[in-house]
Design a protein around this motif. Structure first.
Motif, PDB file in Angstrom:
ATOM      1  N   VAL A 196       9.458   8.055  -1.044  1.00  0.00           N
ATOM      2  CA  VAL A 196       8.514   7.260  -0.265  1.00  0.00           C
ATOM      3  C   VAL A 196       8.547   7.663   1.205  1.00  0.00           C
ATOM      4  N   LYS A 197       7.403   7.495   1.859  1.00  0.00           N
ATOM      5  CA  LYS A 197       7.277   7.771   3.278  1.00  0.00           C
ATOM      6  C   LYS A 197       7.469   6.488   4.077  1.00  0.00           C
ATOM      7  N   ALA A 198       7.883   6.635   5.333  1.00  0.00           N
ATOM      8  CA  ALA A 198       8.041   5.478   6.215  1.00  0.00           C
ATOM      9  C   ALA A 198       6.731   4.706   6.284  1.00  0.00           C
ATOM     10  N   GLY A 199       6.826   3.391   6.196  1.00  0.00           N
ATOM     11  CA  GLY A 199       5.647   2.535   6.242  1.00  0.00           C
ATOM     12  C   GLY A 199       5.090   2.167   4.879  1.00  0.00           C
ATOM     13  N   THR A 200       5.615   2.782   3.818  1.00  0.00           N
ATOM     14  CA  THR A 200       5.143   2.484   2.460  1.00  0.00           C
ATOM     15  C   THR A 200       5.661   1.131   1.989  1.00  0.00           C
ATOM     16  N   ILE A 201       4.768   0.310   1.429  1.00  0.00           N
ATOM     17  CA  ILE A 201       5.180  -0.937   0.784  1.00  0.00           C
ATOM     18  C   ILE A 201       5.481  -0.609  -0.676  1.00  0.00           C
ATOM     19  N   VAL A 202       6.735  -0.646  -1.026  1.00  0.00           N
ATOM     20  CA  VAL A 202       7.153  -0.257  -2.374  1.00  0.00           C
ATOM     21  C   VAL A 202       6.816  -1.340  -3.382  1.00  0.00           C
ATOM     22  N   MET A 203       7.030  -2.598  -2.995  1.00  0.00           N
ATOM     23  CA  MET A 203       6.719  -3.709  -3.894  1.00  0.00           C
ATOM     24  C   MET A 203       6.079  -4.844  -3.113  1.00  0.00           C
ATOM     25  N   LYS A 204       4.915  -5.284  -3.586  1.00  0.00           N
ATOM     26  CA  LYS A 204       4.191  -6.393  -2.970  1.00  0.00           C
ATOM     27  C   LYS A 204       4.528  -7.689  -3.703  1.00  0.00           C
ATOM     28  N   PRO A 205       4.217  -8.855  -3.102  1.00  0.00           N
ATOM     29  CA  PRO A 205       4.513 -10.130  -3.768  1.00  0.00           C
ATOM     30  C   PRO A 205       3.914 -10.237  -5.164  1.00  0.00           C
ATOM     31  N   GLU A 206       2.704  -9.685  -5.348  1.00  0.00           N
ATOM     32  CA  GLU A 206       2.056  -9.788  -6.661  1.00  0.00           C
ATOM     33  C   GLU A 206       2.717  -8.909  -7.725  1.00  0.00           C
ATOM     34  N   ASP A 207       3.625  -8.010  -7.307  1.00  0.00           N
ATOM     35  CA  ASP A 207       4.337  -7.152  -8.261  1.00  0.00           C
ATOM     36  C   ASP A 207       5.651  -7.762  -8.726  1.00  0.00           C
ATOM     37  N   ALA A 208       5.981  -8.945  -8.234  1.00  0.00           N
ATOM     38  CA  ALA A 208       7.264  -9.579  -8.549  1.00  0.00           C
ATOM     39  C   ALA A 208       7.477  -9.698 -10.052  1.00  0.00           C
ATOM     40  N   GLY A 209       8.679  -9.366 -10.486  1.00  0.00           N
ATOM     41  CA  GLY A 209       9.026  -9.495 -11.893  1.00  0.00           C
ATOM     42  C   GLY A 209       8.723  -8.271 -12.730  1.00  0.00           C
ATOM     43  N   GLN A 210       8.158  -7.223 -12.108  1.00  0.00           N
ATOM     44  CA  GLN A 210       7.794  -6.037 -12.877  1.00  0.00           C
ATOM     45  C   GLN A 210       8.851  -4.933 -12.825  1.00  0.00           C
ATOM     46  N   PHE A 211       9.538  -4.819 -11.665  1.00  0.00           N
ATOM     47  CA  PHE A 211      10.499  -3.735 -11.494  1.00  0.00           C
ATOM     48  C   PHE A 211      11.775  -4.202 -10.799  1.00  0.00           C
ATOM     49  N   PHE A 212      12.866  -3.531 -11.150  1.00  0.00           N
ATOM     50  CA  PHE A 212      14.121  -3.625 -10.410  1.00  0.00           C
ATOM     51  C   PHE A 212      14.216  -2.366  -9.568  1.00  0.00           C
ATOM     52  N   ILE A 213      14.549  -2.513  -8.282  1.00  0.00           N
ATOM     53  CA  ILE A 213      14.590  -1.382  -7.358  1.00  0.00           C
ATOM     54  C   ILE A 213      15.995  -1.210  -6.802  1.00  0.00           C
ATOM     55  N   MET A 214      16.423   0.049  -6.737  1.00  0.00           N
ATOM     56  CA  MET A 214      17.688   0.382  -6.084  1.00  0.00           C
ATOM     57  C   MET A 214      17.431   1.481  -5.068  1.00  0.00           C
ATOM     58  N   VAL A 215      17.942   1.314  -3.862  1.00  0.00           N
ATOM     59  CA  VAL A 215      17.747   2.302  -2.797  1.00  0.00           C
ATOM     60  C   VAL A 215      18.749   3.447  -2.964  1.00  0.00           C
ATOM     61  N   VAL A 216      18.231   4.671  -2.984  1.00  0.00           N
ATOM     62  CA  VAL A 216      19.083   5.861  -3.049  1.00  0.00           C
ATOM     63  C   VAL A 216      19.351   6.387  -1.642  1.00  0.00           C
ATOM     64  N   SER A 217      18.297   6.463  -0.833  1.00  0.00           N
ATOM     65  CA  SER A 217      18.440   6.942   0.540  1.00  0.00           C
ATOM     66  C   SER A 217      17.346   6.329   1.402  1.00  0.00           C
ATOM     67  N   GLY A 218      17.551   6.345   2.713  1.00  0.00           N
ATOM     68  CA  GLY A 218      16.565   5.788   3.628  1.00  0.00           C
ATOM     69  C   GLY A 218      16.889   4.358   4.016  1.00  0.00           C
ATOM     70  N   THR A 219      16.054   3.811   4.896  1.00  0.00           N
ATOM     71  CA  THR A 219      16.218   2.437   5.368  1.00  0.00           C
ATOM     72  C   THR A 219      14.998   1.629   4.984  1.00  0.00           C
ATOM     73  N   PHE A 220      15.231   0.451   4.423  1.00  0.00           N
ATOM     74  CA  PHE A 220      14.148  -0.400   3.922  1.00  0.00           C
ATOM     75  C   PHE A 220      14.305  -1.809   4.477  1.00  0.00           C
ATOM     76  N   ARG A 221      13.221  -2.549   4.421  1.00  0.00           N
ATOM     77  CA  ARG A 221      13.257  -3.912   4.930  1.00  0.00           C
ATOM     78  C   ARG A 221      12.669  -4.865   3.894  1.00  0.00           C
ATOM     79  N   MET A 222      13.379  -5.961   3.667  1.00  0.00           N
ATOM     80  CA  MET A 222      12.907  -7.014   2.773  1.00  0.00           C
ATOM     81  C   MET A 222      12.231  -8.095   3.615  1.00  0.00           C
ATOM     82  N   TYR A 223      11.035  -8.460   3.219  1.00  0.00           N
ATOM     83  CA  TYR A 223      10.302  -9.515   3.912  1.00  0.00           C
ATOM     84  C   TYR A 223      10.139 -10.720   2.996  1.00  0.00           C
ATOM     85  N   SER A 224      10.165 -11.884   3.586  1.00  0.00           N
ATOM     86  CA  SER A 224       9.985 -13.124   2.826  1.00  0.00           C
ATOM     87  C   SER A 224       8.838 -13.915   3.426  1.00  0.00           C
ATOM     88  N   ARG A 225       7.897 -14.309   2.579  1.00  0.00           N
ATOM     89  CA  ARG A 225       6.769 -15.109   3.027  1.00  0.00           C
ATOM     90  C   ARG A 225       6.885 -16.497   2.405  1.00  0.00           C
TER      91      ARG A 225
END
Length: 234
Positions: free
Chosen positions: A106-135
Motif C-alpha cells: 500500500v501507498k501512503a494515504g491509502t485507506i486499507v479498511m473503511k467502516p463499511e468493510d468491518a467484519g470482512q478481513f483481519f489485518i496484520m501490519v508487516v511494514s510501514g506506519t498505519f493509523r487507526m481511526y475511530s468514529r
C-alpha cells in the motif's frame, strides 16, 4: 501456454466480430487462468499491430508457480510466527493459514479498511506506519414545536472522529468486528507511509484461530476498549 506482452498491445475478444472487451499493453499477461484452472479459454486475443510476446509452456510454468507459492507461504508464515499468538503454532498449521492470506502493498494515504468493510478481513501490519481511526456515533434529540400544543422530537446523527493510535509492524486490526466485539464505533485503518499488510478473510480467521489464540484476541479487544474509554473520560 500463456503469454506476456513484451512490446505492443492486444485486444481481448469474447466475440471476434465485435469490439474488444479489454485492451492489454506491455507488461500484462493472458492465458494463465486457463492453465491454473485447467479450463478451456473463453476469449480470443489479437494484436492491434506488430508486437513481441513472451511464451510460457504449461508444465514448467506450473512448476515455477508452485515454487513461487511455496516460497511466499513460507515468507508469510515467518511473519505470522514473529507475533503472538501465532508464535506458538506448529509450522504446518501456520502455513495452512498463510496459503489463505493475501499480501497487499500500500501507498501512503491509502485507506486499507473503511467502516463499511468491518467484519470482512483481519489485518496484520508487516511494514510501514498505519493509523487507526475511530468514529463515534452520537444521536442528538431536539424538541421542535409545531404549534403551542404540539411538539415533535427530531433526531440528528452526528459523528466525532478521533485518532485512536498509530501502529507499526506486528499490529492487528479487524479482529474485533470478526469476533462480534465491536465497541459501538465505526473504525477505519489507513496508511501513513508506504507499507505492506497481510489480509485474512473472516471465514479463514474463524476457521484457524481457536482455543488459546482465540482467547488472546478476545483479551486484546477488551484491553483496547478499556483504553479507549479512559481516553474519552479525560
Amino acid at each position: 501456454e500463456f503469454f506476456v506482452i513484451l512490446q505492443g498491445k492486444v485486444g481481448v475478444y469474447l466475440n471476434e466480430d465485435a469490439s474488444p472487451v479489454a485492451v492489454l499493453e506491455e507488461g500484462k499477461s493472458f492465458g494463465e487462468v486457463a492453465i491454473i484452472s485447467q479450463v478451456t479459454r473463453t476469449a480470443s486475443v489479437k494484436c492491434f499491430a506488430g508486437g513481441i510476446l513472451g511464451c510460457f509452456h504449461k508444465d514448467p510454468y506450473l512448476v515455477r508457480l508452485r515454487e513461487s507459492q511455496n516460497a511466499e507461504a513460507m515468507r508469510v508464515s515467518s511473519v505470522l510466527q514473529g507475533s503472538r499468538p501465532f508464535d506458538t503454532w506448529k509450522l504446518n498449521y501456520v502455513k495452512s493459514l498463510a496459503r489463505q492470506t493475501r499480501t497487499l502493498q500500500v501507498k501512503a494515504g491509502t485507506i486499507v479498511m473503511k467502516p463499511e468493510d468491518a467484519g470482512q478481513f483481519f489485518i496484520m501490519v508487516v511494514s510501514g506506519t498505519f493509523r487507526m481511526y475511530s468514529r463515534v456515533k452520537k444521536v442528538i434529540r431536539r424538541r421542535i414545536p409545531l404549534n403551542k400544543d404540539e411538539v415533535v422530537m427530531q433526531e440528528e446523527k452526528m459523528y466525532s472522529t478521533s485518532r485512536v493510535r498509530t501502529v507499526g509492524a506486528g499490529a492487528y486490526f479487524g479482529h474485533a468486528a470478526i469476533l462480534g466485539m465491536e465497541s459501538g464505533r465505526d473504525e477505519s485503518f489507513g496508511a501513513l507511509t508506504d507499507g505492506e499488510v497481510l489480509m485474512i478473510r473472516a471465514d479463514e480467521f474463524r476457521h484457524h484461530v481457536k482455543g488459546p489464540a482465540l482467547q488472546y484476541f478476545r483479551d486484546a479487544v477488551t484491553a483496547q476498549q478499556e483504553e479507549l474509554k479512559k481516553q474519552e473520560e479525560r
